[in-house]
Design an enzyme around this catalytic site. Sequence first.
Site, short mmCIF file in Angstrom:
data_model
loop_
_atom_site.label_atom_id
_atom_site.label_comp_id
_atom_site.label_asym_id
_atom_site.label_seq_id
_atom_site.Cartn_x
_atom_site.Cartn_y
_atom_site.Cartn_z
N ASP A 29 0.85 -1.19 0.00
CA ASP A 29 0.00 0.00 0.00
C ASP A 29 0.89 1.25 0.00
O ASP A 29 1.75 1.39 -0.86
CB ASP A 29 -0.96 -0.06 1.20
CG ASP A 29 -1.99 1.04 1.23
OD1 ASP A 29 -2.95 0.99 0.46
OD2 ASP A 29 -1.81 1.96 2.04
N TYR A 54 -1.59 11.44 2.23
CA TYR A 54 -2.45 11.68 1.06
C TYR A 54 -2.52 13.16 0.72
O TYR A 54 -2.60 13.53 -0.46
CB TYR A 54 -3.86 11.15 1.34
CG TYR A 54 -3.93 9.64 1.40
CD1 TYR A 54 -4.06 8.89 0.23
CD2 TYR A 54 -3.89 8.97 2.62
CE1 TYR A 54 -4.13 7.51 0.28
CE2 TYR A 54 -3.96 7.58 2.67
CZ TYR A 54 -4.07 6.86 1.49
OH TYR A 54 -4.13 5.50 1.54
N HIS A 105 -6.92 -6.70 -0.69
CA HIS A 105 -5.87 -5.68 -0.69
C HIS A 105 -4.81 -5.99 0.36
O HIS A 105 -3.63 -5.70 0.18
CB HIS A 105 -6.51 -4.31 -0.38
CG HIS A 105 -5.54 -3.19 -0.29
ND1 HIS A 105 -4.93 -2.65 -1.40
CD2 HIS A 105 -5.07 -2.49 0.78
CE1 HIS A 105 -4.13 -1.66 -1.02
NE2 HIS A 105 -4.19 -1.55 0.29
#
Length: 363
Positions: free
Chosen positions: A173, A281, A336
Amino acid sequence: MQFYVSRLLLMVTRAALKVSGLLFWILVYVASLLSAASYLPDALRLIARGPFRAFRWKPRNAAPGCLTSSKHGQHGNIRIKKSGIRFHYVASGEKGNPLMLLLHGFPENWYSWRYQLDEFSQEYWTVAVDLRGFGSSDAPPELQDYKMETLLQDIQDLITGLGYSDCVLVGHDWGGTLAWTFAVRHRNMVSRLIVMNAPHPSAFHDYVLAHPSQLFSSRYVFLFQLPVLPEILLSLADFEPMVDASMGIQNEERKLSKEEIEAFVYYPSQKGALTPALNYYRNLFGFFPVKAQDVLVPTLLLWGEHDTFLEAAMVPEMQQYVHAPLQAEIIHNASHWVQQDQPEEVNRIMWDFLRREIPVFSH
């Protein structure tokens, strides 16, 4: 005359760059508002179940035992002299063996690598670190403390601070995004690269522009650009959205126990702890648009086929950016969270990759 024409062209160019930059950020924030609107029905459902419950969340008073135990390795801390940041890590195996550095994703911590800490300590000094802003590592408060260049410097400082000049770099990730980029910038410090469910940034840029479905699946990235709202949405109903994401594991034998779920909720539940993690982010669009970046180290890419955030169809896009031996594997019946979902299969493929003789590559 030539002087004045040159000056005029320079002024026009600078103005165009400023306007294009402004338009870029206007588009980003428009997309952020649209993304927030798309998550509104989910939030309303949580609120409709009980407004008092929805807006009640509490910091956990104590970490679950699995997070503090030495079952998977010894806990340690390292303070980087240059930045002053203290990093917490868990290490297993003999120091002096080759270093395997494990970088987790959002919203996790070292515990997501428990199966790999157990497995690879046979031949490696396996070190799973809490990235800055996560887990027990320091979490500086400013947005600028989470820029890509700063995060890459952390990895370089960790490798040298642990007493090594290179490592097997493993990332999942967000940790995978850092691993890709670090291998591009510091290939001499990466003997082999292993990435799990994280696209090469340039490949992702190419893919998302041609696949609106991936843009929709990645809309949380735009949501996270907004102030305050993401922290509220992730905290609703005592962090239920985060729990739901963590429970996406496909393998029934590896479903997270209540204690393991708490291992991933404990740190984000602390006051103000979500903001540093979300700042990864919030700095992301300063890293885009991405120019082609070539990876020149042997690379293994692992991908859970049932990733709800990132489409497996983008895996072939990575080939054009890896100018070294590349092995790409789709892990069936995996989410994921692939290294936790199918650890035996992931570990088997990793061993095969690590033990394979690969000719010395030069470019």
